[in-house]
Scaffold this motif. Structure first.
Motif, PDB file in Angstrom:
ATOM      1  N   VAL A 110       1.420  -0.852  -0.033  1.00 31.26           N
ATOM      2  CA  VAL A 110      -0.117   0.149   0.569  1.00 31.26           C
ATOM      3  C   VAL A 110       0.476   1.175   0.042  1.00 31.26           C
ATOM      4  O   VAL A 110       0.554   2.340  -0.839  1.00 31.26           O
ATOM      5  N   MET A 111       2.053   1.432   0.615  1.00 34.11           N
ATOM      6  CA  MET A 111       2.459   2.503   0.620  1.00 34.11           C
ATOM      7  C   MET A 111       3.826   2.462  -0.660  1.00 34.11           C
ATOM      8  O   MET A 111       3.570   3.776  -1.079  1.00 34.11           O
ATOM      9  N   GLU A 112       3.885   1.400  -1.282  1.00 31.06           N
ATOM     10  CA  GLU A 112       4.478   1.718  -2.469  1.00 31.06           C
ATOM     11  C   GLU A 112       3.763   2.121  -3.283  1.00 31.06           C
ATOM     12  O   GLU A 112       4.066   3.094  -4.223  1.00 31.06           O
ATOM     13  N   SER A 113       2.213   1.859  -3.334  1.00 31.95           N
ATOM     14  CA  SER A 113       1.020   1.710  -3.951  1.00 31.95           C
ATOM     15  C   SER A 113       0.827   3.460  -3.855  1.00 31.95           C
ATOM     16  O   SER A 113       0.401   4.645  -4.713  1.00 31.95           O
ATOM     17  N   PHE A 114       0.969   4.267  -2.960  1.00 28.53           N
ATOM     18  CA  PHE A 114       0.763   5.550  -2.507  1.00 28.53           C
ATOM     19  C   PHE A 114       2.054   6.418  -2.878  1.00 28.53           C
ATOM     20  O   PHE A 114       1.418   7.336  -3.690  1.00 28.53           O
ATOM     21  N   GLU A 115       3.018   6.070  -3.109  1.00 30.58           N
ATOM     22  CA  GLU A 115       4.171   6.725  -3.215  1.00 30.58           C
ATOM     23  C   GLU A 115       4.066   7.284  -4.457  1.00 30.58           C
ATOM     24  O   GLU A 115       4.280   7.994  -5.950  1.00 30.58           O
ATOM     25  N   THR A 116       4.099   6.149  -5.459  1.00 30.73           N
ATOM     26  CA  THR A 116       3.999   5.804  -6.705  1.00 30.73           C
ATOM     27  C   THR A 116       2.850   6.389  -7.184  1.00 30.73           C
ATOM     28  O   THR A 116       2.986   7.788  -8.006  1.00 30.73           O
ATOM     29  N   GLY A 117       1.845   6.884  -7.380  1.00 28.55           N
ATOM     30  CA  GLY A 117       0.266   7.759  -7.398  1.00 28.55           C
ATOM     31  C   GLY A 117       0.815   8.574  -6.915  1.00 28.55           C
ATOM     32  O   GLY A 117       0.399   9.777  -7.272  1.00 28.55           O
ATOM     33  N   THR A 118       1.402   9.223  -6.209  1.00 24.69           N
ATOM     34  CA  THR A 118       1.247  10.518  -5.096  1.00 24.69           C
ATOM     35  C   THR A 118       2.473  11.171  -6.908  1.00 24.69           C
ATOM     36  O   THR A 118       2.045  11.955  -6.894  1.00 24.69           O
ATOM     37  N   ARG A 119       3.451  10.666  -6.805  1.00 26.71           N
ATOM     38  CA  ARG A 119       4.197  10.828  -7.708  1.00 26.71           C
ATOM     39  C   ARG A 119       4.266  10.722  -9.650  1.00 26.71           C
ATOM     40  O   ARG A 119       3.695  12.025  -9.648  1.00 26.71           O
ATOM     41  N   ALA A 120       3.331  10.330  -9.862  1.00 30.15           N
ATOM     42  CA  ALA A 120       2.711  10.408 -10.337  1.00 30.15           C
ATOM     43  C   ALA A 120       1.620  11.052 -10.812  1.00 30.15           C
ATOM     44  O   ALA A 120       1.260  11.420 -12.008  1.00 30.15           O
ATOM     45  N   GLY A 121       0.854  11.177  -9.714  1.00 36.10           N
ATOM     46  CA  GLY A 121      -0.454  12.113  -9.901  1.00 36.10           C
ATOM     47  C   GLY A 121      -1.790  11.280  -9.914  1.00 36.10           C
ATOM     48  O   GLY A 121      -2.904  12.377  -9.360  1.00 36.10           O
ATOM     49  N   THR A 122      -2.185  10.119  -9.719  1.00 40.15           N
ATOM     50  CA  THR A 122      -3.023   9.576  -9.895  1.00 40.15           C
ATOM     51  C   THR A 122      -2.712   8.244  -9.493  1.00 40.15           C
ATOM     52  O   THR A 122      -2.079   7.082  -9.560  1.00 40.15           O
ATOM     53  N   ASN A 123      -3.655   8.009  -8.332  1.00 40.53           N
ATOM     54  CA  ASN A 123      -3.647   6.489  -7.718  1.00 40.53           C
ATOM     55  C   ASN A 123      -4.799   5.708  -8.826  1.00 40.53           C
ATOM     56  O   ASN A 123      -6.437   6.342  -9.009  1.00 40.53           O
ATOM     57  N   TYR A 124      -4.086   4.579  -9.774  1.00 43.72           N
ATOM     58  CA  TYR A 124      -5.512   3.549  -9.234  1.00 43.72           C
ATOM     59  C   TYR A 124      -5.750   3.247  -8.633  1.00 43.72           C
ATOM     60  O   TYR A 124      -5.041   2.547  -7.521  1.00 43.72           O
ATOM     61  N   PRO A 125      -6.869   2.295  -8.007  1.00 41.42           N
ATOM     62  CA  PRO A 125      -7.906   1.805  -7.561  1.00 41.42           C
ATOM     63  C   PRO A 125      -6.681   0.783  -6.671  1.00 41.42           C
ATOM     64  O   PRO A 125      -6.117  -0.142  -7.485  1.00 41.42           O
ATOM     65  N   THR A 126      -6.635   0.771  -5.675  1.00 41.32           N
ATOM     66  CA  THR A 126      -6.049  -0.073  -4.650  1.00 41.32           C
ATOM     67  C   THR A 126      -6.639  -0.934  -3.610  1.00 41.32           C
ATOM     68  O   THR A 126      -7.836   0.059  -2.950  1.00 41.32           O
ATOM     69  N   THR A 127      -6.531  -2.460  -3.426  1.00 39.49           N
ATOM     70  CA  THR A 127      -7.509  -2.297  -2.625  1.00 39.49           C
ATOM     71  C   THR A 127      -7.008  -3.224  -1.492  1.00 39.49           C
ATOM     72  O   THR A 127      -5.877  -3.493  -1.784  1.00 39.49           O
TER      73      THR A 127
END
Length: 180
Positions: A110-127
């Motif tokens: 989840v933390m990796e998804s958050f960090e990637t999404g924050t840099r990219a601008g959008t988080n794809y749905p994470t469950t």
């Protein structure tokens, strides 16, 4: 010696002062009209802002999804009242790092998804599984979008948290039936 002041000189001075006074009054009237127009526009803008804030508040409060804001460092800065569904009052979450509420075995992902999404601008749905206050787990789907400043630096991530526990249970039931 000084020349004596005549009535004609005084009349000329008076006429010049009256002309200047008329000019100043006309300018003041113009400025007052402009100020009145600006005050009216400001009041209308403030009223529109109040109406939009009320509309947004009602939207956030009436949806079943939880609306959130998280700083780039993961600290929760806003969470909507619907978060009570998970057993917490918003005040118990604000100013804390969100990762503490994620199931321990899923925190790294989840933390990796958050960090990637924050840099990219959008988080794809994470469950993942969210920890309720009573210790039970709830499956959630989180979708966020990063807000950047003018220099391109992330300011915050805003998004929604949706309880998908029933959907996950249905998926598990369907998989079990397929295995039979």
């Amino acid at each position: 010696m000084d020349k004596p002041v005549t009535i004609q000189d005084l009349e000329k001075q008076l006429a010049a002062q009256e002309t200047e006074l008329h000019r100043v009054r006309t300018e003041l009237a113009r400025v007052n009209e402009e100020l009145a127009r600006e005050v009216t526009e400001r009041r209308q803008t403030e009223e529109t802002l109040r109406e939009n804030e009320e509309r947004f508040r009602l939207l956030v409060e009436r949806t079943h999804d939880v609306v959130y804001e998280v700083a780039p460092d993961g600290i929760v800065t806003y969470i909507s009242p619907q978060f009570a569904h998970y057993g917490y009052e918003p005040e118990e979450i604000i100013s804390k790092h969100f990762i503490g509420f994620v199931a321990p075995e899923q925190r790294q992902q989840v933390m990796e998804s958050f960090e990637t999404g924050t840099r990219a601008g959008t988080n794809y749905p994470t469950t993942f599984e969210w920890l309720r206050k009573d210790g039970s787990r709830v499956w959630v789907e989180v979708v966020g979008k990063t807000v950047f400043d003018d220099a391109g630096n992330p300011l915050q991530q805003v998004g929604v948290i949706r309880d998908i526990t029933e959907r996950k249970q249905q998926e598990e039931t369907n998989q079990s039936l397929m295995l039979l």
